[in-house]
Scaffold this motif. Structure first.
Motif, PDB file in Angstrom:
ATOM      1  N   SER A 177       0.846  -1.188   0.000  1.00 38.25           N
ATOM      2  CA  SER A 177       0.000   0.000   0.000  1.00 38.25           C
ATOM      3  C   SER A 177       0.883   1.241   0.000  1.00 38.25           C
ATOM      4  O   SER A 177       1.689   1.441   0.909  1.00 38.25           O
ATOM      5  CB  SER A 177      -0.900   0.013   1.237  1.00 38.25           C
ATOM      6  N   THR A 178       0.724   2.098  -0.998  1.00 38.12           N
ATOM      7  CA  THR A 178       1.553   3.299  -1.075  1.00 38.12           C
ATOM      8  C   THR A 178       1.292   4.245   0.091  1.00 38.12           C
ATOM      9  O   THR A 178       2.206   4.921   0.555  1.00 38.12           O
ATOM     10  CB  THR A 178       1.353   4.041  -2.407  1.00 38.12           C
ATOM     11  N   ALA A 179       0.052   4.299   0.568  1.00 34.54           N
ATOM     12  CA  ALA A 179      -0.269   5.184   1.701  1.00 34.54           C
ATOM     13  C   ALA A 179       0.473   4.745   2.961  1.00 34.54           C
ATOM     14  O   ALA A 179       1.067   5.574   3.667  1.00 34.54           O
ATOM     15  CB  ALA A 179      -1.770   5.199   1.944  1.00 34.54           C
ATOM     16  N   VAL A 180       0.446   3.457   3.249  1.00 32.23           N
ATOM     17  CA  VAL A 180       1.130   2.933   4.435  1.00 32.23           C
ATOM     18  C   VAL A 180       2.640   3.093   4.275  1.00 32.23           C
ATOM     19  O   VAL A 180       3.331   3.538   5.196  1.00 32.23           O
ATOM     20  CB  VAL A 180       0.756   1.455   4.688  1.00 32.23           C
ATOM     21  N   CYS A 181       3.141   2.761   3.113  1.00 31.22           N
ATOM     22  CA  CYS A 181       4.576   2.869   2.849  1.00 31.22           C
ATOM     23  C   CYS A 181       5.044   4.318   3.014  1.00 31.22           C
ATOM     24  O   CYS A 181       6.102   4.573   3.587  1.00 31.22           O
ATOM     25  CB  CYS A 181       4.885   2.359   1.445  1.00 31.22           C
ATOM     26  N   HIS A 182       4.259   5.260   2.540  1.00 33.30           N
ATOM     27  CA  HIS A 182       4.612   6.673   2.657  1.00 33.30           C
ATOM     28  C   HIS A 182       4.696   7.099   4.124  1.00 33.30           C
ATOM     29  O   HIS A 182       5.623   7.827   4.511  1.00 33.30           O
ATOM     30  CB  HIS A 182       3.591   7.537   1.905  1.00 33.30           C
ATOM     31  N   ILE A 183       3.774   6.642   4.942  1.00 36.34           N
ATOM     32  CA  ILE A 183       3.800   6.968   6.380  1.00 36.34           C
ATOM     33  C   ILE A 183       5.071   6.407   7.023  1.00 36.34           C
ATOM     34  O   ILE A 183       5.763   7.104   7.775  1.00 36.34           O
ATOM     35  CB  ILE A 183       2.549   6.408   7.094  1.00 36.34           C
TER      36      ILE A 183
END
Length: 171
Positions: A80-86
């Motif tokens: 997940s790009t959102a989780v990875c970004h966090i």
């Protein structure tokens, strides 16, 4: 357990997070349960775990060591790009700024953990973190290595290389 409904897992996460803030002396007992949710099948729950752990780390309610370190680094290869970004932002903007040598001192242990290897007595990161091993996923390991190495200075990279040589090749 991922067999429990999402609402129960989510509410449990919120409760555990509040306990970590209110009762800092018992934080270490709850961290494995919280960080284990970083591999939950539900993307929203993984995102909430990443946000909560980032907040706890930023406010110094928890220390970035042991299973939390390994499981947090594992999440750098999150699909997940959102989780990875966090996770990436937390590593760059919070952890690396507070402790510039944190990834230098733990890099070799992270390599052993991601490969599921416990053959060296000094590097036992894989013990207890078997579910977070990426030994069958070299692409995900490479993503993590590239990210961690991008945070290191040339001197720190040399130090990591030296540590690997003296620990493994010289033994």
């Amino acid at each position: 357990s991922s067999k429990e409904p999402f609402v129960i897992r989510n509410n449990s996460l919120v409760i555990l997070g509040d306990l970590c803030v209110r009762y800092t002396s018992v934080v270490d007992r709850f961290l494995p349960a919280i960080s284990d949710l970083l591999r939950d099948p539900n993307e929203l729950l993984r995102k909430q775990v990443a946000l909560m752990l980032s907040s706890l780390l930023a406010e110094s309610y928890v220390k970035f060591r042991g299973p939390l370190l390994f499981r947090f680094v594992y999440a750098l290869s999150e699909t997940s790009t959102a989780v990875c970004h966090i996770i990436e932002c937390t590593c760059k903007e919070i952890l690396h700024r507070q402790h510039p040598a944190v990834f230098t001192s733990s890099f070799v242990d992270v390599v052993c953990m991601l490969n599921g290897w416990t053959g060296h007595p000094a590097y036992q990161g894989a013990a207890g973190n078997e579910a977070f091993s990426l030994c069958s996923e070299p692409g995900r390991r490479a993503v993590i290595y590239r990210f961690l190495l991008s945070l290191l200075t040339v001197g720190q990279k040399f130090q990591v290389c030296s540590q690997m040589v003296t620990s493994f090749l010289a033994a």
